[in-house]
Design a protein around this motif. Structure first.
Motif, PDB file in Angstrom:
ATOM      1  N   ALA A  19       0.821  -1.210   0.000  1.00 30.02           N
ATOM      2  CA  ALA A  19       0.000   0.000   0.000  1.00 30.02           C
ATOM      3  C   ALA A  19       0.852   1.257   0.000  1.00 30.02           C
ATOM      4  O   ALA A  19       0.390   2.326  -0.411  1.00 30.02           O
ATOM      5  N   GLU A  20       2.100   1.137   0.450  1.00 29.61           N
ATOM      6  CA  GLU A  20       2.978   2.300   0.562  1.00 29.61           C
ATOM      7  C   GLU A  20       4.085   2.323  -0.487  1.00 29.61           C
ATOM      8  O   GLU A  20       4.629   3.373  -0.787  1.00 29.61           O
ATOM      9  N   HIS A  21       4.436   1.153  -1.038  1.00 31.92           N
ATOM     10  CA  HIS A  21       5.581   1.062  -1.938  1.00 31.92           C
ATOM     11  C   HIS A  21       5.181   0.390  -3.248  1.00 31.92           C
ATOM     12  O   HIS A  21       4.233  -0.391  -3.299  1.00 31.92           O
ATOM     13  N   VAL A  22       5.930   0.703  -4.307  1.00 35.40           N
ATOM     14  CA  VAL A  22       5.754   0.018  -5.573  1.00 35.40           C
ATOM     15  C   VAL A  22       5.911  -1.485  -5.345  1.00 35.40           C
ATOM     16  O   VAL A  22       6.777  -1.916  -4.578  1.00 35.40           O
ATOM     17  N   PHE A  23       5.087  -2.280  -6.017  1.00 30.99           N
ATOM     18  CA  PHE A  23       5.099  -3.727  -5.792  1.00 30.99           C
ATOM     19  C   PHE A  23       6.512  -4.311  -5.911  1.00 30.99           C
ATOM     20  O   PHE A  23       6.907  -5.147  -5.097  1.00 30.99           O
ATOM     21  N   ALA A  24       7.261  -3.863  -6.903  1.00 29.48           N
ATOM     22  CA  ALA A  24       8.596  -4.426  -7.129  1.00 29.48           C
ATOM     23  C   ALA A  24       9.577  -4.064  -6.022  1.00 29.48           C
ATOM     24  O   ALA A  24      10.630  -4.707  -5.891  1.00 29.48           O
ATOM     25  N   HIS A  25       9.264  -3.052  -5.223  1.00 36.28           N
ATOM     26  CA  HIS A  25      10.164  -2.648  -4.139  1.00 36.28           C
ATOM     27  C   HIS A  25       9.920  -3.433  -2.848  1.00 36.28           C
ATOM     28  O   HIS A  25      10.736  -3.368  -1.930  1.00 36.28           O
ATOM     29  N   VAL A  26       8.808  -4.145  -2.779  1.00 37.46           N
ATOM     30  CA  VAL A  26       8.467  -4.854  -1.543  1.00 37.46           C
ATOM     31  C   VAL A  26       9.350  -6.074  -1.311  1.00 37.46           C
ATOM     32  O   VAL A  26       9.831  -6.282  -0.185  1.00 37.46           O
ATOM     33  N   PRO A  27       9.605  -6.947  -2.303  1.00 36.43           N
ATOM     34  CA  PRO A  27      10.439  -8.131  -2.044  1.00 36.43           C
ATOM     35  C   PRO A  27      11.807  -7.816  -1.440  1.00 36.43           C
ATOM     36  O   PRO A  27      12.200  -8.481  -0.460  1.00 36.43           O
ATOM     37  N   ASP A  78     -13.010  17.006  -3.623  1.00 40.86           N
ATOM     38  CA  ASP A  78     -12.257  17.515  -4.766  1.00 40.86           C
ATOM     39  C   ASP A  78     -11.900  16.332  -5.658  1.00 40.86           C
ATOM     40  O   ASP A  78     -12.164  15.176  -5.311  1.00 40.86           O
ATOM     41  N   GLY A  79     -11.295  16.621  -6.806  1.00 37.62           N
ATOM     42  CA  GLY A  79     -10.912  15.570  -7.733  1.00 37.62           C
ATOM     43  C   GLY A  79      -9.418  15.538  -7.959  1.00 37.62           C
ATOM     44  O   GLY A  79      -8.753  16.576  -7.951  1.00 37.62           O
ATOM     45  N   SER A  80      -8.866  14.335  -8.172  1.00 34.90           N
ATOM     46  CA  SER A  80      -7.437  14.158  -8.421  1.00 34.90           C
ATOM     47  C   SER A  80      -7.273  13.365  -9.713  1.00 34.90           C
ATOM     48  O   SER A  80      -7.955  12.355  -9.911  1.00 34.90           O
ATOM     49  N   MET A  81      -6.390  13.811 -10.591  1.00 32.53           N
ATOM     50  CA  MET A  81      -6.190  13.157 -11.878  1.00 32.53           C
ATOM     51  C   MET A  81      -5.044  12.144 -11.792  1.00 32.53           C
ATOM     52  O   MET A  81      -3.945  12.466 -11.341  1.00 32.53           O
ATOM     53  N   LEU A  82      -5.324  10.905 -12.241  1.00 35.15           N
ATOM     54  CA  LEU A  82      -4.326   9.841 -12.235  1.00 35.15           C
ATOM     55  C   LEU A  82      -4.264   9.207 -13.620  1.00 35.15           C
ATOM     56  O   LEU A  82      -5.273   9.142 -14.331  1.00 35.15           O
ATOM     57  N   PHE A  83      -3.080   8.714 -13.987  1.00 37.01           N
ATOM     58  CA  PHE A  83      -2.849   8.212 -15.345  1.00 37.01           C
ATOM     59  C   PHE A  83      -3.157   6.722 -15.423  1.00 37.01           C
ATOM     60  O   PHE A  83      -2.665   5.923 -14.627  1.00 37.01           O
ATOM     61  N   ARG A 265       1.517   7.359  -3.756  1.00 35.09           N
ATOM     62  CA  ARG A 265       1.617   5.949  -4.150  1.00 35.09           C
ATOM     63  C   ARG A 265       1.211   5.720  -5.599  1.00 35.09           C
ATOM     64  O   ARG A 265       1.741   4.830  -6.268  1.00 35.09           O
ATOM     65  N   LEU A 266       0.289   6.515  -6.117  1.00 34.86           N
ATOM     66  CA  LEU A 266      -0.340   6.205  -7.399  1.00 34.86           C
ATOM     67  C   LEU A 266       0.041   7.150  -8.528  1.00 34.86           C
ATOM     68  O   LEU A 266      -0.431   6.979  -9.653  1.00 34.86           O
ATOM     69  N   LYS A 267       0.862   8.124  -8.249  1.00 31.06           N
ATOM     70  CA  LYS A 267       1.229   9.091  -9.286  1.00 31.06           C
ATOM     71  C   LYS A 267       2.735   9.294  -9.313  1.00 31.06           C
ATOM     72  O   LYS A 267       3.231  10.409  -9.388  1.00 31.06           O
ATOM     73  N   ARG A 268       3.456   8.197  -9.310  1.00 32.60           N
ATOM     74  CA  ARG A 268       4.909   8.273  -9.379  1.00 32.60           C
ATOM     75  C   ARG A 268       5.354   8.323 -10.838  1.00 32.60           C
ATOM     76  O   ARG A 268       4.595   8.009 -11.745  1.00 32.60           O
ATOM     77  N   SER A 269       6.585   8.705 -11.035  1.00 32.91           N
ATOM     78  CA  SER A 269       7.119   8.858 -12.388  1.00 32.91           C
ATOM     79  C   SER A 269       6.984   7.563 -13.179  1.00 32.91           C
ATOM     80  O   SER A 269       7.424   6.495 -12.734  1.00 32.91           O
ATOM     81  N   GLY A 270       6.346   7.652 -14.341  1.00 29.87           N
ATOM     82  CA  GLY A 270       6.218   6.497 -15.227  1.00 29.87           C
ATOM     83  C   GLY A 270       5.082   5.555 -14.907  1.00 29.87           C
ATOM     84  O   GLY A 270       4.866   4.590 -15.644  1.00 29.87           O
ATOM     85  N   GLN A 271       4.345   5.795 -13.831  1.00 33.85           N
ATOM     86  CA  GLN A 271       3.266   4.871 -13.469  1.00 33.85           C
ATOM     87  C   GLN A 271       2.060   5.041 -14.384  1.00 33.85           C
ATOM     88  O   GLN A 271       1.680   6.152 -14.745  1.00 33.85           O
ATOM     89  N   ARG A 272       1.482   3.896 -14.731  1.00 34.77           N
ATOM     90  CA  ARG A 272       0.227   3.875 -15.477  1.00 34.77           C
ATOM     91  C   ARG A 272      -0.589   2.687 -14.973  1.00 34.77           C
ATOM     92  O   ARG A 272      -0.049   1.590 -14.815  1.00 34.77           O
ATOM     93  N   TRP A 273      -1.869   2.892 -14.717  1.00 33.02           N
ATOM     94  CA  TRP A 273      -2.689   1.885 -14.056  1.00 33.02           C
ATOM     95  C   TRP A 273      -3.789   1.364 -14.964  1.00 33.02           C
ATOM     96  O   TRP A 273      -4.320   2.106 -15.788  1.00 33.02           O
ATOM     97  N   SER A 274      -4.119   0.102 -14.784  1.00 30.66           N
ATOM     98  CA  SER A 274      -5.379  -0.398 -15.339  1.00 30.66           C
ATOM     99  C   SER A 274      -6.496   0.120 -14.441  1.00 30.66           C
ATOM    100  O   SER A 274      -6.250   0.485 -13.275  1.00 30.66           O
ATOM    101  N   ASN A 275      -7.703   0.174 -14.955  1.00 32.94           N
ATOM    102  CA  ASN A 275      -8.814   0.664 -14.133  1.00 32.94           C
ATOM    103  C   ASN A 275      -8.994  -0.175 -12.876  1.00 32.94           C
ATOM    104  O   ASN A 275      -9.177   0.347 -11.778  1.00 32.94           O
TER     105      ASN A 275
END
Length: 305
Positions: A19-27, A78-83, A265-275
């Protein structure tokens, strides 16, 4: 490697880290701290499964700890824009909290104690978001309800209809930005803008309307639009009365939530999410940042965890 019979304690830790870190950083974190090897895929799957198991009804239960005393209950939206894979999408964010103002209201921004916040965050249609928000903060709740929002019309119309007896405040700093833009466009004297801020803060919005109408160098269409904006929101601009009650006049708490709840957590450089991936992480972070972490920890106490 992490097996299917891994302890609920470790599984919970994996989800909390995800919840706090990119998945690849957890291991690497888990291996360095606990000496246990896990894969990114395992972290991802455990996190998705945990979010799907969260009880949806409990996530939107009335905000705990909110009562008629000792201070007003604030709602900010309010609203927040995410990629995402489908481009930029808005996640609507609601923050509910209780604020206890000091005994003597200060001249500028009230200090005081801010209680725990409950978050409602939703991608997609606003009708789903508003339904969830009204469950978290029932319109008939026995509390002094106060809403501080920007000038978005859909938010204002919804809150007026759903919470007619609440106090509705237009965020002072959004209004100040519009006045600053008008002053810059008209090349107004240096004293013009501070004078309008003082009038606005004193609850003299009609005088500000007049000053805008008389501002030389400001295009007529711009002056008319800003004047109509001020006139339409007169009741939400009575900052003198709001300050006498020790109320917050700025929507800073929900602006801060964009970063602390979502973007960190959700708007880091290069991140793109599926819905689906975005929706699940938004749900997880909302639960963890609200007084609802027990919903997650309770999952891992069950024999089926």
């Amino acid at each position: 490697m992490l097996g299917s019979r891994t302890s609920p304690y470790l599984q919970a830790k994996l989800v909390l880290l995800a919840a706090e870190h990119v998945f690849a950083h957890v291991p690497p974190l888990v291996e360095s701290l606990l000496g246990i090897r896990v894969s990114t895929t395992q972290v991802y799957r455990r996190t998705q499964a945990a979010v799907k198991a969260l009880p949806a009804a409990a996530l939107d239960a009335p905000c705990p700890g909110v009562s008629a005393d000792p201070g007003p209950v604030y709602g900010m939206v309010d609203g927040s824009m995410l990629f995402t894979d489908r481009g930029w999408q808005e996640v609507k964010v609601g923050r509910i909290f209780q604020h206890i103002a000091p005994a003597i209201a200060p001249a500028i921004a009230p200090a005081g104690a801010m209680g725990p916040s409950q978050y409602v965050a939703q991608r997609g249609l606003f009708a789903i978001f508003t339904q969830r928000f009204e469950q978290a903060l029932p319109p008939d709740a026995a509390a002094d309800q106060v809403f501080v929002t920007d000038g978005a019309q859909w938010i204002h119309r919804w809150l007026q209809d759903a919470y007619p007896h609440a106090t509705h405040i237009l965020d002072f700093y959004h209004v100040a930005e519009k006045l600053a833009a008008a002053a810059q466009a008209a090349a107004a004297p240096a004293s013009w803008l501070p004078a309008q801020y003082a009038r606005l803060w004193a609850g003299q919005s009609s005088a500000v309307e007049q000053a805008v109408a008389e501002l030389l160098g400001l295009a007529g269409s711009v002056a008319a639009q800003l004047g109509a904006y001020l006139a339409t929101n007169r009741t939400r601009l009575r900052y003198d009365r709001f300050r006498q009650r020790g109320l917050l006049c700025g929507s800073g708490p929900v602006e801060a939530a964009h970063r602390t709840l979502l973007q960190v957590r959700l708007k880091r450089s290069g991140q793109r999410w599926s819905n689906g991936g975005l929706d699940r992480l938004v749900c997880l972070r909302s639960a963890l940042k609200s007084p609802q972490m027990y919903l997650l920890t309770d999952l891992f106490k069950k024999p089926t965890a």
